[in-house]
Design a protein around this motif. Structure first.
Motif, PDB file in Angstrom:
ATOM      1  N   ALA A  18       0.924  -1.283  -0.129  1.00  0.00           N
ATOM      2  CA  ALA A  18      -0.011  -0.003  -0.017  1.00  0.00           C
ATOM      3  C   ALA A  18       0.833   1.276  -0.043  1.00  0.00           C
ATOM      4  N   GLU A  19       1.823   1.217   0.767  1.00  0.00           N
ATOM      5  CA  GLU A  19       2.744   2.417   1.087  1.00  0.00           C
ATOM      6  C   GLU A  19       3.634   2.625  -0.173  1.00  0.00           C
ATOM      7  N   LEU A  20       4.089   1.669  -0.962  1.00  0.00           N
ATOM      8  CA  LEU A  20       4.888   1.680  -2.235  1.00  0.00           C
ATOM      9  C   LEU A  20       3.965   2.054  -3.446  1.00  0.00           C
ATOM     10  N   ALA A  21       2.710   1.726  -3.296  1.00  0.00           N
ATOM     11  CA  ALA A  21       1.374   1.938  -4.309  1.00  0.00           C
ATOM     12  C   ALA A  21       1.217   3.579  -4.089  1.00  0.00           C
ATOM     13  N   THR A  51      13.845  -4.880  -4.854  1.00  0.00           N
ATOM     14  CA  THR A  51      12.740  -4.933  -3.565  1.00  0.00           C
ATOM     15  C   THR A  51      11.477  -4.508  -4.086  1.00  0.00           C
ATOM     16  N   PHE A  52      11.538  -3.447  -4.878  1.00  0.00           N
ATOM     17  CA  PHE A  52      10.301  -2.902  -5.513  1.00  0.00           C
ATOM     18  C   PHE A  52       9.343  -3.894  -6.206  1.00  0.00           C
ATOM     19  N   LEU A  53      10.397  -4.600  -6.974  1.00  0.00           N
ATOM     20  CA  LEU A  53       9.807  -5.671  -7.972  1.00  0.00           C
ATOM     21  C   LEU A  53       9.182  -6.980  -7.089  1.00  0.00           C
ATOM     22  N   ARG A  54       9.713  -6.995  -5.838  1.00  0.00           N
ATOM     23  CA  ARG A  54       9.183  -8.190  -5.189  1.00  0.00           C
ATOM     24  C   ARG A  54       7.756  -7.944  -4.793  1.00  0.00           C
ATOM     25  N   TYR A  55       7.388  -6.696  -4.617  1.00  0.00           N
ATOM     26  CA  TYR A  55       5.919  -6.414  -4.432  1.00  0.00           C
ATOM     27  C   TYR A  55       4.836  -6.156  -5.582  1.00  0.00           C
ATOM     28  N   PHE A  56       5.709  -5.563  -6.511  1.00  0.00           N
ATOM     29  CA  PHE A  56       4.952  -5.325  -7.930  1.00  0.00           C
ATOM     30  C   PHE A  56       5.576  -5.911  -9.179  1.00  0.00           C
ATOM     31  N   GLY A  57       5.256  -6.569  -9.920  1.00  0.00           N
ATOM     32  CA  GLY A  57       5.594  -7.255 -11.013  1.00  0.00           C
ATOM     33  C   GLY A  57       5.585  -6.050 -12.269  1.00  0.00           C
ATOM     34  N   THR A  58       4.469  -5.413 -12.437  1.00  0.00           N
ATOM     35  CA  THR A  58       4.172  -4.457 -13.541  1.00  0.00           C
ATOM     36  C   THR A  58       3.917  -3.204 -12.928  1.00  0.00           C
ATOM     37  N   LYS A  59       4.188  -2.083 -13.738  1.00  0.00           N
ATOM     38  CA  LYS A  59       3.566  -0.935 -13.281  1.00  0.00           C
ATOM     39  C   LYS A  59       2.150  -0.806 -13.307  1.00  0.00           C
ATOM     40  N   GLU A  60       1.472  -1.581 -14.189  1.00  0.00           N
ATOM     41  CA  GLU A  60       0.228  -1.470 -14.215  1.00  0.00           C
ATOM     42  C   GLU A  60      -0.366  -2.031 -12.879  1.00  0.00           C
ATOM     43  N   ASP A  61       0.033  -2.974 -12.372  1.00  0.00           N
ATOM     44  CA  ASP A  61      -0.576  -3.576 -10.892  1.00  0.00           C
ATOM     45  C   ASP A  61      -0.252  -2.564 -10.022  1.00  0.00           C
ATOM     46  N   VAL A  62       0.761  -1.717  -9.961  1.00  0.00           N
ATOM     47  CA  VAL A  62       1.040  -0.971  -8.903  1.00  0.00           C
ATOM     48  C   VAL A  62      -0.196   0.240  -8.886  1.00  0.00           C
ATOM     49  N   VAL A  63      -0.728   1.010  -9.930  1.00  0.00           N
ATOM     50  CA  VAL A  63      -1.733   1.838  -9.892  1.00  0.00           C
ATOM     51  C   VAL A  63      -3.165   1.026  -9.874  1.00  0.00           C
ATOM     52  N   LEU A  64      -3.098  -0.196 -10.265  1.00  0.00           N
ATOM     53  CA  LEU A  64      -4.584  -1.047  -9.867  1.00  0.00           C
ATOM     54  C   LEU A  64      -4.590  -1.862  -8.438  1.00  0.00           C
ATOM     55  N   PHE A  65      -3.643  -1.584  -7.746  1.00  0.00           N
ATOM     56  CA  PHE A  65      -3.362  -1.930  -6.313  1.00  0.00           C
ATOM     57  C   PHE A  65      -4.600  -2.034  -5.538  1.00  0.00           C
ATOM     58  N   ARG A 118      -7.137   7.044 -19.446  1.00  0.00           N
ATOM     59  CA  ARG A 118      -6.342   7.696 -20.527  1.00  0.00           C
ATOM     60  C   ARG A 118      -5.038   6.811 -20.916  1.00  0.00           C
ATOM     61  N   THR A 119      -5.052   5.593 -20.273  1.00  0.00           N
ATOM     62  CA  THR A 119      -3.849   4.897 -20.391  1.00  0.00           C
ATOM     63  C   THR A 119      -4.005   3.450 -20.920  1.00  0.00           C
ATOM     64  N   PRO A 120      -3.905   3.188 -22.172  1.00  0.00           N
ATOM     65  CA  PRO A 120      -4.226   1.840 -22.750  1.00  0.00           C
ATOM     66  C   PRO A 120      -3.888   0.759 -21.911  1.00  0.00           C
ATOM     67  N   ALA A 121      -2.648   0.693 -21.598  1.00  0.00           N
ATOM     68  CA  ALA A 121      -2.010  -0.619 -20.910  1.00  0.00           C
ATOM     69  C   ALA A 121      -2.713  -0.614 -19.468  1.00  0.00           C
ATOM     70  N   LEU A 122      -3.516   0.297 -18.831  1.00  0.00           N
ATOM     71  CA  LEU A 122      -3.818   0.085 -17.592  1.00  0.00           C
ATOM     72  C   LEU A 122      -5.452  -0.219 -17.836  1.00  0.00           C
ATOM     73  N   CYS A 123      -5.909   0.221 -18.932  1.00  0.00           N
ATOM     74  CA  CYS A 123      -7.195  -0.312 -19.293  1.00  0.00           C
ATOM     75  C   CYS A 123      -7.342  -1.723 -19.665  1.00  0.00           C
ATOM     76  N   ALA A 124      -6.322  -2.339 -20.205  1.00  0.00           N
ATOM     77  CA  ALA A 124      -6.064  -3.574 -20.594  1.00  0.00           C
ATOM     78  C   ALA A 124      -5.976  -4.340 -19.380  1.00  0.00           C
ATOM     79  N   ARG A 125      -5.239  -4.038 -18.404  1.00  0.00           N
ATOM     80  CA  ARG A 125      -4.728  -4.604 -17.185  1.00  0.00           C
ATOM     81  C   ARG A 125      -6.083  -4.895 -16.212  1.00  0.00           C
TER      82      ARG A 125
END
Length: 205
Positions: A18-21, A51-65, A118-125
Motif C-alpha cells: 500500500a505504501e509503495l503504491a 525490492t520494489f519488484l518483489r511487491y509489484f511485477g508490473t507498473k500497471e499492478d502498482v496503479v491498480l493495487f 487515458r492509459t491503454p495499458a492500464l485499461c487492458a490490465r
C-alpha cells in the motif's frame, strides 16, 4: 509456523504494498505513467529496484493495487445476499458494495480512474483483473439464486455485464469529478440491461 504469524506477515506485506503504491502513484501523476521506470519508483520509495519488484511485477499492478480486493468484495456480497429475488438484483447490490469499498478517498479514486481511462495499458490490465474475478462470481450465481443449476452461459453473461457496468460507472463518476451520485449512476447502468415486462414492469437480464 502458526496461523497468527502467517496472518501478521500478510498484513505487513499488504501495508508495504500500500505504501509503495501510494508513493508510486504520486510519481505517476507528477511525471506520467509511460515516462516513469521501476528505477524511478524505487528511488522515490527509498528502496532498491529488486525490492520494489518483489511487491509489484508490473507498473500497471502498482496503479491498480486498489482494485485487488474487489473480486472478493463482490463474491462476499453475493454470499450475504443469497435470498435476493434475481441474480441481476444481487449483482447490482454486490457492485454497489464494491463501489462503496473503492470510494474511501473521492479525489484519489477520481485521479486513479482518470489515469486508467487515458492509459491503454492500464485499461487492458484492469480488464484482465475483471476476467480473473468472473469465475468466482459465476460460481456464486450458479450455486444460489436464479442461475442455480442453470446454464453457465447465462451466469457468465450476467457476471460479465455487471463487471462492465462497474467499469463504466466508475468512469462516468470520475468524469464528473466525483460529483455524480453513484447510486443513481449504478441504477441507470443496470437498467440498461433490463427490458419492459408484460405488465409494464422491468424484467432483468
Amino acid at each position: 509456523m502458526c496461523a497468527a504469524s502467517v496472518g501478521t506477515r500478510e498484513i505487513s506485506r499488504h501495508a508495504v504494498r500500500a505504501e509503495l503504491a501510494r508513493v508510486a502513484f504520486n510519481r505517476f501523476c507528477l511525471t506520467g505513467f509511460d515516462e516513469v521506470t521501476f528505477a524511478d519508483l524505487a528511488e522515490a520509495a527509498g528502496v532498491s529496484r529488486s525490492t520494489f519488484l518483489r511487491y509489484f511485477g508490473t507498473k500497471e499492478d502498482v496503479v491498480l493495487f486498489v482494485f485487488d480486493p474487489v473480486g472478493d468484495v463482490i463474491t462476499d456480497a453475493l454470499d450475504a445476499d443469497q435470498a435476493g429475488e434475481h441474480d441481476w438484483d444481487r449483482l447490482r447490490n454486490a457492485v454497489e458494495a464494491a463501489v462503496t469499498f473503492l470510494v474511501r478517498d473521492v479525489q484519489e479514486l477520481v485521479t486513479i480512474v482518470s489515469l486508467v481511462d487515458r492509459t491503454p495499458a492500464l485499461c487492458a490490465r484492469l480488464r484482465e483483473k475483471q476476467a480473473s474475478w468472473q469465475p468466482e462470481i459465476v460460481a456464486r450465481l450458479r450455486g444460489t439464486g436464479s442461475s442455480a443449476d442453470g446454464s453457465p452461459v447465462v451466469a457468465n453473461v450476467r457476471a460479465a455485464a455487471a463487471l462492465e457496468c462497474l467499469r463504466i460507472v466508475l468512469g462516468q463518476w470520475s468524469a464528473s469529478g466525483g460529483q455524480d451520485d453513484l447510486g443513481n449512476v449504478l441504477d441507470t447502468a443496470f437498467a440498461a440491461f433490463s427490458t419492459p415486462g408484460r405488465q409494464g414492469t422491468e424484467a432483468p437480464l
